[in-house]
Design an enzyme around this catalytic site. Structure first.
Site, PDB file in Angstrom:
ATOM      1  N   ASP A  64       0.915  -0.948   0.096  1.00 18.99           N
ATOM      2  CA  ASP A  64       0.120  -0.098  -0.007  1.00 18.99           C
ATOM      3  C   ASP A  64       0.986   1.231  -0.021  1.00 18.99           C
ATOM      4  O   ASP A  64       2.045   1.296   0.244  1.00 18.99           O
ATOM      5  CB  ASP A  64      -1.004   0.008   1.308  1.00 18.99           C
ATOM      6  CG  ASP A  64      -1.774   1.207   1.291  1.00 18.99           C
ATOM      7  OD1 ASP A  64      -2.499   1.682   0.489  1.00 18.99           O
ATOM      8  OD2 ASP A  64      -1.830   1.781   2.541  1.00 18.99           O
TER       9      ASP A  64
ATOM     10  N   ASP B 292      -0.190   5.197   0.763  1.00 20.79           N
ATOM     11  CA  ASP B 292      -0.552   6.298   1.945  1.00 20.79           C
ATOM     12  C   ASP B 292      -0.519   5.626   3.029  1.00 20.79           C
ATOM     13  O   ASP B 292      -1.412   4.445   3.420  1.00 20.79           O
ATOM     14  CB  ASP B 292      -1.928   6.815   1.601  1.00 20.79           C
ATOM     15  CG  ASP B 292      -1.941   7.465   0.266  1.00 20.79           C
ATOM     16  OD1 ASP B 292      -1.390   8.604   0.285  1.00 20.79           O
ATOM     17  OD2 ASP B 292      -2.786   6.975  -0.724  1.00 20.79           O
TER      18      ASP B 292
END
EC number: 3.1.3.21
Length: 306
Positions: free
Chosen positions: A27, A29
């Site tokens: 991922d 953010d």
């Protein structure tokens, strides 16, 4: 490697875990950066993983950027990356509409210019990007002009989201044949300094509530995002590791797809959150318990440098 769930990944266990996988999905953010600030050591981890022969991919529910924009951001922060390594929600949405829904027609887009670009890249026309100010009275709102070629309402992050956009989506979705597709259900977007702003999930929930329908989503934890990566690069789920900061999206995606999972504590979820799921006795919540956790992915550096 028999270890209990929610184990701190440290020492020799780091090397054992990395040796057990060929591909790692990150991922962005909350794992690689917060807002516009890179997580210290994150680029070193990614670059060393690639140097060691691991396949590294970037999977993000954030629909505000195209693949190229994400690749450019990663490069500016010192990450070694190819555009093809990036699987953002805007790109996956376009793939879903083209290859799964096989959409024939336009979309009414509550979203960003990045989403518009990704849709246009696969030949899908859209209307709706940008501000849509309100005027007139309620009867006027209920009779807003509609484009008869619109066959789907698509919802992503939209900084111009408004009552009129909500109303226009509602009017399109009065047609039961009009699809409702969202990028993701994340309700918060973590920023630097412990700050956060409302995420796409807040906008999507408003549209679902108005339309009294549930959207099909393409982002994490839906397996479609992993399928996009796996189909293009021939991944084997039992040789993959999913790294994220959210239990209800990143870790649940990993569980849904049979991947090993690693929670980074630099973003949204905490160890306490994971332990609460683990002791809940609820099968659905147990799916959100990671195999491992680290304070930051920078914790992997000693094993990679050694």
């Amino acid at each position: 490697m028999a270890v209990s769930k929610c184990t701190r990944l440290s020492g020799t266990l780091i090397k054992q875990t990395l040796d057990s996988v060929d591909s790692i999905l990150f991922d962005c953010d909350g794992v690689l950066w917060l807002g516009d600030q890179a997580i210290p050591g994150a680029s070193d981890v990614i670059n060393l993983l690639k140097k060691s022969g691991k396949k590294v991919f970037f999977v993000t529910n954030n629909s505000s950027k195209t693949r190229k924009m994400y690749a450019d951001k990663l490069k500016s922060m010192g990450f070694t990356v190819n555009e093809d390594d990036v699987f953002g929600a805007a790109y996956c949405l376009a793939m879903y509409l083209k290859n799964v829904s096989k959409l024939q027609g336009k979309v009414y887009l509550i979203g960003s210019n990045a989403m518009r670009q990704e849709l246009e890249n696969v030949g899908i026309q859209q209307i709706g990007v940008g501000p849509d100010p309100i005027s007139g009275a309620q009867l006027d709102w209920a009779n807003v002009p509609l484009d008869s070629e619109v066959k789907a309402v698509v919802v992503g992050f939209d900084e111009h989201f408004s009552y009129m956009k909500l109303n226009r989506a509602h009017q399109y979705l009065n047609n039961p044949d009009c699809l409702l597709v969202g990028t993701n259900t994340d309700t918060r977007l973590p920023l630097e300094g412990g700050k956060a702003v409302p995420g796409t999930g807040c906008i999507l929930k408003a549209v679902e509530t108005a339309a009294q329908r549930q959207a099909q989503t393409v982002g994490k934890p839906n397996h479609f995002m992993y399928d996009c990566v796996a189909s293009q690069f021939g991944l084997k789920s039992d040789r993959c590791l999913m790294v994220g900061d959210r239990l209800d999206t990143d870790i649940l995606l990993g569980s849904n797809c049979g991947l090993k999972t690693l929670l980074s504590l630099t973003g949204v979820s905490t160890v306490e959150d994971a332990l609460a799921h683990q002791t809940s006795g609820c099968p659905e919540r147990l799916q959100m318990v990671p195999d491992y956790y680290v304070d930051s992915i920078a914790d992997l550096l000693p094993a990679l440098q050694g």
